[in-house]
Scaffold this motif. Structure first.
Motif: not given
Length: 139
Positions: A96-125
């Motif tokens: 599962a860890g190796v798969s997450a690593f591979i999928v993380g590189f494959a969907f790097k842009d989607i993951g960055e946008n997802f994390l940015a959305g989580i950060l925006l949800a926490f900080h609520r600018p």
């Protein structure tokens, strides 16, 4: 050795294996059930606390579901170790860890946008109804 003796010998060996595995299997199932119960309790506890502290119920639901799955994974791993299947549990977690690593590189842009959305949800600018201007676009 004839067929009857070989059959009886095979059945006896399977019976002995069953007698050895039954207590381990029972303890593993009990551990799994306890962790399933704890995962539901953790989900409710985390969800209630986060809903009180956050404005976004969707993020609170996501994080409480994540807490539930962490408990379930720990419970399955512990149950498998108890039953003597630690090698399989370790292999599943490593896979599962190796798969997450591979999928993380494959969907790097989607993951960055997802994390940015989580950060925006926490900080609520900004709030609903605010006017926002980005470059030449206003909304």
């Amino acid at each position: 050795m004839n067929f009857k003796e070989e059959f009886i010998s095979t059945v006896e060996s399977y019976w002995q294996l069953l007698a050895q595995w039954t207590p381990k299997l029972a303890v593993g199932i009990v551990i799994l059930l306890v962790f399933l119960f704890l995962s539901n309790r953790a989900k409710r506890l985390v969800g209630n606390r986060l809903r009180l502290q956050m404005d976004d119920p969707l993020l609170a639901r996501f994080l409480s579901g994540l807490a539930k799955w962490v408990f379930i994974v720990i419970g399955v791993s512990l149950a498998m170790h108890t039953m003597g299947l630690g090698g399989i549990a370790s292999g599943l977690i490593a896979g599962a860890g190796v798969s997450a690593f591979i999928v993380g590189f494959a969907f790097k842009d989607i993951g960055e946008n997802f994390l940015a959305g989580i950060l925006l949800a926490f900080h609520r600018p900004f709030r609903v109804g605010d006017t926002i201007e980005i470059s030449d676009t206003t909304g």
